[in-house]
Design an enzyme around this catalytic site. Structure first.
Site, PDB file in Angstrom:
ATOM      1  N   ASP A 193       4.547   0.488  42.523  1.00 31.21           N
ATOM      2  CA  ASP A 193       5.187  -0.101  43.692  1.00 31.21           C
ATOM      3  C   ASP A 193       4.904  -1.597  43.784  1.00 31.21           C
ATOM      4  O   ASP A 193       3.771  -2.043  43.562  1.00 31.21           O
ATOM      5  CB  ASP A 193       4.668   0.552  44.966  1.00 31.21           C
TER       6      ASP A 193
ATOM      7  N   SER B 147       1.797   3.918  49.147  1.00 30.12           N
ATOM      8  CA  SER B 147       1.292   4.962  50.049  1.00 30.12           C
ATOM      9  C   SER B 147      -0.232   5.007  50.012  1.00 30.12           C
ATOM     10  O   SER B 147      -0.860   5.564  50.927  1.00 30.12           O
ATOM     11  CB  SER B 147       1.857   6.321  49.660  1.00 30.12           C
TER      12      SER B 147
ATOM     13  N   GLU C 195      11.802  -1.922  47.431  1.00 28.28           N
ATOM     14  CA  GLU C 195      12.528  -1.314  48.531  1.00 28.28           C
ATOM     15  C   GLU C 195      13.581  -2.272  49.068  1.00 28.28           C
ATOM     16  O   GLU C 195      13.287  -3.446  49.337  1.00 28.28           O
ATOM     17  CB  GLU C 195      11.578  -0.948  49.672  1.00 28.28           C
TER      18      GLU C 195
ATOM     19  N   GLU D 240      14.908   8.272  49.904  1.00 27.79           N
ATOM     20  CA  GLU D 240      13.979   8.903  50.839  1.00 27.79           C
ATOM     21  C   GLU D 240      14.603   9.192  52.194  1.00 27.79           C
ATOM     22  O   GLU D 240      15.253   8.335  52.796  1.00 27.79           O
ATOM     23  CB  GLU D 240      12.739   8.016  51.029  1.00 27.79           C
TER      24      GLU D 240
END
EC number: 2.1.2.11
Length: 263
Positions: free
Chosen positions: A84, A46, A114, A181
């Site tokens: 991440d 992010s 992810e 999420e």
């Protein structure tokens, strides 16, 4: 204060005690968060949007995450840090090992990736090589161009079942933590109850084991915050009290409420 470990987080799940986490990108904020009681910090990609000013997370590199992980580790030496793995840094199991090694050497305790069941071999290879893995299901920002935008996932029966199946498959591969999420509250509950590992929600309702927010959302800095974000700074007037309020409301289950969740 002793270091926070995965065992601590698993114990919290067993005791049905919710825990709060935040993103951080530098030593100053990570120190402040740790002092207020945030024991788990995500160095999120992010940062591509919040720090670098891009319109997505895609431009972020492994070097970017490593740099910010070192900074966060300096400020929060006892915290459990999740770093991440950025876009296309884990396209193959071998590639994921090389890039995860750089992030672990930078101070991470765990890496986050992810994706669903296609990551089975990657998760298995990383965990066999002593790299703890956090999965990320539901809305996966790195797949924004495939998803067609930042949309709630799992609203129909088929996709909800697929997300549940993916979670179970990755846990079998060795995944030890899951970020979920932008899914309906009921699906967040089902996945949390189906897994033995802790599940951290972001826009996934208040039935998950923990919650995470991007720090800029929690402090009202984001220009157009997502529906699930709450401006805790607005309610308190100073950052330290805002973080304390966030922790309190996560732990007692009042955040996220219905206004900050999806049905």
């Amino acid at each position: 204060m002793k270091p926070t470990t995965l065992s601590d987080l698993c114990q919290l799940k067993k005791e049905k005690r919710k825990f709060a986490t935040l993103t951080a990108y530098d030593a100053s904020f990570s120190r402040l968060f740790a002092e207020q009681g945030i024991n788990v910090i995500l160095i999120g990609d992010s940062l591509g949007m919040t720090v670098q000013g891009f319109d997505s997370t895609l431009p972020v590199t492994v070097g970017d995450i490593a740099y910010h992980t070192r900074n966060v580790r300096t400020g929060a030496p006892q915290s459990f840090l999740i770093a991440d793995m950025p876009f296309m840094s884990y396209a193959t199991p071998e590639q994921s090992c090389n890039n995860a090694a750089e992030l672990m050497r930078s101070g991470a305790n765990m890496v986050k990736i992810e994706g669903g069941s296609w990551l089975y071999e990657t998760v298995k290879m990383l965990t066999e090589r002593s790299v703890p893995v956090c999965g990320h299901l539901g809305l996966t920002p790195q797949a924004v161009n495939v998803l067609g935008g930042y949309k709630v996932q799992g609203r129909d029966e088929a996709t909800a079942q697929q997300l549940l199946n993916d979670a179970i498959t990755l846990e079998k591969a060795g995944m030890q933590l899951l970020v979920l999420e932008c899914v309906p509250t009921e699906l967040g509950r089902k996945i949390t109850e189906a897994l033995e590992i802790p599940v951290i929600g972001i826009g996934a309702g208040n039935q998950t084991d923990g919650q995470i927010l991007v720090m800029h959302d929690a402090l009202g800095i984001t220009a157009k915050p997502p529906k699930f974000a709450k401006n805790f700074l607005k309610e308190t007037g100073n950052i330290r009290d805002a973080i304390s309020l966030y922790i309190e409301q996560v732990e007692n289950g009042t955040y996220p409420d219905q206004a900050h969740s999806f049905n």
